[in-house]
Every structure is written in structure tokens, then in C-alpha cells.
Scaffold this motif. Structure first.
Motif, short mmCIF file in Angstrom:
data_model
loop_
_atom_site.label_atom_id
_atom_site.label_comp_id
_atom_site.label_asym_id
_atom_site.label_seq_id
_atom_site.Cartn_x
_atom_site.Cartn_y
_atom_site.Cartn_z
N VAL A 333 0.74 -1.00 0.01
CA VAL A 333 -0.12 -0.08 0.08
C VAL A 333 0.70 1.17 0.16
CG1 VAL A 333 -1.93 1.25 1.18
CG2 VAL A 333 -1.98 -1.14 0.93
N SER A 334 1.95 1.27 0.77
CA SER A 334 2.88 2.50 0.90
C SER A 334 3.43 2.76 -0.62
CB SER A 334 3.87 2.10 1.76
OG SER A 334 4.80 1.13 1.31
N LEU A 335 3.68 1.83 -1.59
CA LEU A 335 4.02 1.97 -2.87
C LEU A 335 3.11 2.92 -3.70
CD1 LEU A 335 5.67 -1.64 -3.88
CD2 LEU A 335 6.81 0.41 -3.14
N ARG A 347 -5.92 14.31 2.31
CA ARG A 347 -7.02 13.28 2.88
C ARG A 347 -6.89 11.75 2.97
NH1 ARG A 347 -7.73 17.03 4.84
NH2 ARG A 347 -9.22 18.90 4.93
N VAL A 348 -5.84 11.37 2.13
CA VAL A 348 -5.03 10.07 1.97
C VAL A 348 -4.95 9.57 3.57
CG1 VAL A 348 -3.39 8.73 1.57
CG2 VAL A 348 -4.18 10.09 -0.53
N VAL A 349 -4.49 10.79 4.32
CA VAL A 349 -4.32 10.22 5.78
C VAL A 349 -5.40 10.02 6.42
CG1 VAL A 349 -3.06 11.24 7.92
CG2 VAL A 349 -2.03 11.88 5.54
N THR A 350 -6.55 10.87 6.30
CA THR A 350 -7.77 10.66 6.85
C THR A 350 -8.35 9.34 6.49
OG1 THR A 350 -8.01 13.22 6.65
CG2 THR A 350 -10.11 11.75 7.31
N ALA A 351 -8.16 9.08 5.44
CA ALA A 351 -8.60 7.50 4.70
C ALA A 351 -7.80 6.58 5.51
CB ALA A 351 -8.69 7.55 3.45
N GLY A 352 -6.59 6.58 5.71
CA GLY A 352 -5.78 5.63 6.47
C GLY A 352 -6.35 5.58 7.77
N LEU A 380 -4.95 -12.53 10.96
CA LEU A 380 -4.79 -12.13 9.51
C LEU A 380 -5.91 -10.91 8.97
CD1 LEU A 380 -3.90 -14.32 6.59
CD2 LEU A 380 -5.38 -12.42 6.17
N PRO A 381 -7.05 -10.99 8.98
CA PRO A 381 -7.88 -9.79 8.56
C PRO A 381 -7.51 -8.57 9.21
CG PRO A 381 -9.32 -11.78 8.93
CD PRO A 381 -7.99 -11.97 9.55
N GLY A 382 -7.61 -8.52 10.55
CA GLY A 382 -7.33 -7.45 11.28
C GLY A 382 -6.04 -6.73 10.99
N VAL A 383 -4.91 -7.40 11.10
CA VAL A 383 -3.74 -6.90 11.00
C VAL A 383 -3.32 -6.59 9.61
CG1 VAL A 383 -2.49 -8.38 13.04
CG2 VAL A 383 -2.56 -9.27 10.75
N ALA A 384 -3.69 -7.09 8.65
CA ALA A 384 -3.70 -6.67 7.31
C ALA A 384 -4.23 -5.35 7.10
CB ALA A 384 -4.35 -7.76 6.15
N VAL A 385 -5.50 -5.35 7.60
CA VAL A 385 -6.19 -4.00 7.24
C VAL A 385 -5.68 -2.86 8.17
CG1 VAL A 385 -8.42 -2.59 7.76
CG2 VAL A 385 -8.51 -5.11 6.71
N ALA A 386 -5.21 -3.08 9.35
CA ALA A 386 -4.53 -2.01 10.05
C ALA A 386 -3.28 -1.54 9.37
CB ALA A 386 -4.12 -2.59 11.46
N GLY A 387 -2.28 -2.68 8.77
CA GLY A 387 -1.35 -2.28 7.94
C GLY A 387 -1.52 -1.42 6.81
N ALA A 388 -2.39 -1.50 6.09
CA ALA A 388 -2.89 -0.96 4.98
C ALA A 388 -3.23 0.52 5.53
CB ALA A 388 -4.02 -1.59 4.22
N GLY A 389 -3.96 0.73 6.53
CA GLY A 389 -4.28 2.08 6.93
C GLY A 389 -2.95 2.87 7.40
N GLN A 390 -2.13 2.11 8.06
CA GLN A 390 -0.67 2.81 8.56
C GLN A 390 -0.10 3.23 7.28
OE1 GLN A 390 0.41 -0.63 10.97
NE2 GLN A 390 -0.45 -0.10 12.66
N ALA A 391 0.16 2.54 6.30
CA ALA A 391 0.76 2.82 5.26
C ALA A 391 0.35 4.17 4.50
CB ALA A 391 0.84 1.57 4.16
N LEU A 394 1.80 7.05 7.93
CA LEU A 394 3.08 7.47 8.37
C LEU A 394 4.11 8.19 7.29
CD1 LEU A 394 5.22 7.41 10.70
CD2 LEU A 394 5.76 5.07 9.83
N PRO A 395 4.02 7.41 6.07
CA PRO A 395 5.05 8.02 5.05
C PRO A 395 4.33 9.42 4.69
CG PRO A 395 4.24 5.75 4.53
CD PRO A 395 3.39 6.25 5.61
N VAL A 396 3.20 9.66 4.50
CA VAL A 396 2.53 10.85 4.16
C VAL A 396 2.60 12.04 5.14
CG1 VAL A 396 0.50 12.14 3.44
CG2 VAL A 396 0.86 9.64 2.55
N VAL A 397 2.69 11.36 6.52
CA VAL A 397 2.93 12.59 7.48
C VAL A 397 4.38 12.83 7.43
CG1 VAL A 397 2.82 12.79 9.87
CG2 VAL A 397 0.93 11.70 8.84
N MET A 398 5.26 12.11 7.24
CA MET A 398 6.70 12.41 7.27
C MET A 398 7.12 13.31 6.31
SD MET A 398 8.66 9.06 8.48
CE MET A 398 8.69 8.43 10.07
#
Length: 475
Positions: A333-335, A347-352, A380-391, A394-398
Motif C-alpha cells: 500500500v505504501s508503494l 485526505r489520504v491520511v484521513t482515509a488511512g 490475519l484480517p485485522g492486522v492486514a487491514v490495520a497495516g494498509a491503513g498505517q501505510a 506514516l509515509p505521508v505525514v513524514m
């Protein structure tokens, strides 16, 4: 033709060499090492405790000693890079990181390990600010945007990968090294990084470097120590009087630090953390958003490691691999992040944050329903969805935080950002970790885990609300 040849020579002092592909790979490799080492010990702590006969309080110092030294010295590391040359500090910090990693891996007892971890955190503080400062000073335009996105992706992936790698290395017991491998693995990586860095990382520094701000450095260090040390050590030590006195002293010391820095700024000197830097809306609002995000991230990683090993009975490898879907989702997702930001702005951050909130809620439901049979499939479902949201956050905020920082202040800007992130990571372990461990005796591990996840969910909601105040576009 003579003018064509001469012109670059004239401009070269103010236009540092560009950061090429190999150089970018090298600094990103260096950026991964300190973050991996912050999280890699989470799954190794039980083994370290048994092998070195270490108490819980000493084991917490293995984590806290690294994190506190790292956070306290980051801004100073950025200033020293501006002053003496970022490539020089980068290579020196990396060499020190390799040596202190070796000292950690060879530590004969628990207190030697704590001392080596403090030194390792200090060496990280010399190395890491130079990564962001070099990117800011040696790239422009779309190359800088791409490099910053890759840095953010590297940071997030490293925090998850560190925990996974720790479990694999402990279980593999390479050549009988056991937990020591989680530190010794850094040594060959550092050797490769030093060779590449000497060849591919350009030297940059501030055009008119200022001397180190002694009073500001001391006040920042002491104020951070009075906050982070009691919060990370208080629970294990039984909250003695010194922890409360230190916490009570923090607001006064923080105000004194601000006053000293503001006076230096007004007098035309360059303080350690120039208050005028916070006039940049993108930096100010991005830092505010980074705090709840990082607290939730590190708190979750600590709590889930303890829960899966001590409560669900998983070994180091299954406990680490249970988070692999988070790392995979974060990476892919970060790619797509830069393209999404170019189209939809911040607004990508809000969606994330919305997506991450769904993931955290799914993890809490899985813990409630399946406990103690919580493992890879259930998470699996929860950590995958959470990882997509974090992606998407974090990169955008930095990128947002450093988007308007001028190259002349690249070192101090990157130091301030990473200090904020690292302090929040340490606070996450201290606050959410303390909440979780305090609830376990009276409510059981399942209820403690679910409660802590719901508190983290509240932090995710706060992050989403704060993201609405970000500038819509990134300059």
C-alpha cells in the motif's frame, strides 16, 4: 564553452551533489536499523531474562535505555551533522552502531547489556538524523517526494519487520547464539552500509553552521529524561517517590527549554530547536498528528508480543509471523502512496486512519472471540487491514512535516521530527504497555488486551480528526 564548464564549479558550494539510487538505498538501509532494533527485542526479552537471570525492571531498561538515549540525543545529532558534515556523522554513527551492536551481542550479564543498549541508542541518534537531512539537502522536486515516501515506507516496515525478525532469529539459535543473534545480525549489515556509504552518500552541511546550543541541549535532554524514564520504569519499580518527582519537574523544565530557545532565536543565534521552525504550519500540524499515531503503533506492538507469547502460548516465530500480513500490506500500500497523494492530497491520511480503525476493531473482535486460540489465521484480517491503513498515514505525514523545512535547516528539522516520533514510540510502550500489564492481574489477559486495543482505537480516531487540519496539498 568555458562558462559551461565553470558554472557548476562556482555553484557547487551551495548546490551539494545529488543523492543517487545507490546512495538512497544506503541511507534507507541505515534508517531501518535503529527502528528494527527498537522492536526486535520485544520477542527476545523472555529468553534474555532466562539466560541472564534478569528481573523485569532490568529487562524494561534493555528497551527503555535504548529508546531514551535515542530520543534525547536525536536533535543534537542533527545539529552536529549540520556543523561537521552529514556524511561524516552518518558514517561515524553507523560504525558506532555496529560496535555497540557487537557489545550487546557479547554482553556477559544484564547490566552490561543495558549499558551497551544505551550506547547503541546514542549511536543511532548520531546516524539517523543525517538520513533525512541528506535527503532534504541532496534531492529536489519529484525525487525528494519519492525519497521521502520511501523513507516513510521503510520506517513503518522496519517497525513491523523488527518484531518478526526477532522471533525468527531467537528460534533459529544460529550457531548457538540464541537471543544474541538479534544484535549480532547488525554487524555484517553495518559493514556493507559503511562500504556503500563511503562510495555513494554525498557530503552536505549547513552553509553557515552555528555552534551547538549548550543550554538548550542540556535542558532538552533533562526534560525528556524526566518524562520518559519514570514512565518507562515506574510500573516495574513500584512507582517510588523519584518517579513522581521527575514527572512533576517535567512541565517546568519544558517551559525553561522553550524560554531559552525563544531568547536565542530572538537574539539572532541558532537554538537547538528554533521556535520559529514551528511557524511552519505543515511541520507543526504534522508533528501533532504523529504523536498519537506513534504511541498507538508501539503500544500495540509491545502488547501483542506479550499477549501472543505469555497468553496464547505461541513461540517466538509464530508470534512474530502473526504480524507478517501487517508488514506485507504496509509495503504494497505504501508503494501506491505517492500516486494517491498526488491525486487526493492529504485526505489520504484521513482515509488511512479510518482503515486502520477498522483493522484495530477486527483485531479486538478476534481477541475477544478466539482467545486463547489467537494466531496467524485469526489475526490475519485485522492486522492486514490495520497495516494498509498505517501505510497511508506514516509515509505521508513524514513528507508533510519536512515539506517546508529549508535545506539549511534540514538537520534540525529531521532531528525534531524523529525525536517526536521516538519519544512517542517510547511513550506508547510506557502508557499502553503499563495499562495492559496493570489490567492483567485483575481482569485476565484477554480482557486486558481488548481494553488496550479499544484505547488504541480511540487514539486512531484522534489521529483521523487531527488529519482534517493538515494542509490539503504537500509542497
Amino acid at each position: 564553452m568555458t562558462e559551461t564548464v565553470t558554472s557548476p564549479t562556482v555553484r557547487s558550494p551551495s548546490a551539494p551533489p545529488a543523492l543517487g539510487g545507490l546512495g538512497l538505498f544506503t541511507v534507507l538501509l541505515a534508517a531501518a536499523l535503529p527502528l528494527i532494533d527498537f522492536f526486535i527485542v520485544n520477542v527476545a526479552l523472555p529468553t534474555i531474562g532466562r539466560d541472564l537471570s534478569a528481573s523485569e525492571a532490568v529487562l524494561e531498561l534493555v528497551v527503555a535505555g535504548y529508546g531514551v538515549a535515542y530520543a534525547v540525543l536525536l536533535v543534537l545529532g542533527g545539529r552536529l551533522g549540520d556543523l561537521f558534515g552529514r556524511r561524516r556523522l552518518f558514517l561515524g554513527g553507523m560504525a558506532a552502531f555496529g560496535l555497540t551492536s557487537l557489545a550487546c551481542g557479547l554482553a556477559p550479564d544484564a547490566w552490561s547489556l543495558v549499558a551497551a543498549r544505551v550506547a547503541q541508542g546514542a549511536s543511532s541518534a548520531a546516524m539517523l538524523p543525517q538520513v533525512l537531512a541528506t535527503i532534504q539537502a541532496a534531492t529536489t522536486g519529484s525525487r525528494r517526494a519519492k525519497a521521502m515516501s520511501l523513507y516513510g515506507a521503510t520506517a513503518g516496515l522496519s517497525m513491523v519487520a523488527g518484531q518478526i525478525l526477532g522471533g525468527v532469529l531467537v528460534a533459529a539459535d544460529l550457531a548457538g547464539t540464541g537471543w544474541r543473534a538479534v544484535f549480532l545480525v547488525n554487524v555484517p549489515v553495518v559493514v556493507i552500509g559503511l562500504v556503500l556509504g563511503a562510495r555513494a552518500v554525498p557530503e552536505t552541511r549547513a552553509q553557515r553552521p552555528e555552534p551547538v546550543d549548550g543550554p538548550g541541549t542540556i535542558l532538552l535532554a533533562v526534560s525528556l529524561l524526566t518524562l520518559l524514564v519514570p514512565l518507562t520504569e515506574g510500573r516495574a519499580a513500584g512507582w517510588p517517590l523519584w518517579t513522581w518527582l521527575a514527572l512533576a519537574a517535567f512541565p517546568g523544565l519544558a517551559c525553561a527549554f522553550y524560554a531559552v530557545e525563544r531568547r536565542a532565536d530572538r537574539q539572532g543565534r541558532t537554538p537547538l530547536v528554533p521556535p520559529s521552525l514551528f511557524a511552519l504550519e505543515s511541520l507543526r500540524r504534522g508533528l501533532v498528528l504523529m504523536v498519537p499515531f506513534s504511541i498507538g503503533f508501539s503500544g500495540f506492538m509491545f502488547v501483542i508480543a506479550v499477549s501472543l507469547q505469555s497468553g496464547a502460548g505461541l513461540g517466538p516465530v509464530p508470534a512474530g509471523l502473526a504480524l507478517a500480513p501487517m508488514a506485507v500490506a504496509f509495503f504494497f500500500v505504501s508503494l501506491a502512496g505517492p500516486r494517491l497523494v498526488a491525486r487526493y492530497g492529504t485526505r489520504v491520511v484521513t482515509a488511512g486512519s479510518l482503515i486502520q480503525g477498522v483493522g484495530v476493531a477486527l483485531i479486538a473482535l478476534a481477541a475477544w472471540h478466539y482467545w486463547p486460540g489467537l494466531g496467524f489465521v485469526e489475526l490475519l484480517p485485522g492486522v492486514a487491514v490495520a497495516g494498509a491503513g498505517q501505510a497511508l498515514q506514516l509515509p505521508v505525514v513524514m513528507r508533510i512535516v519536512l515539506s517546508e523545512v529549508p535545506p539549511v535547516r534540514a538537520g534540525v528539522g529531521s532531528g525534531v521530527m524523529v525525536t517526536t516520533q521516538q519519544s512517542a514510540l517510547a511513550l506508547g510502550v510506557a502508557t499502553l504497555g503499563t495499562l495492559f500489564l496493570s489490567l492483567v492481574p485483575g481482569h485476565g489477559m484477554r480482557d486486558a488486551l481488548v481494553t488496550t486495543l479499544l484505547v488504541q482505537l480511540a487514539g486512531v480516531v484522534a489521529t483521523g480528526l487531527l488529519s482534517l487540519r493538515l494542509p490539503r496539498t504537500i509542497s
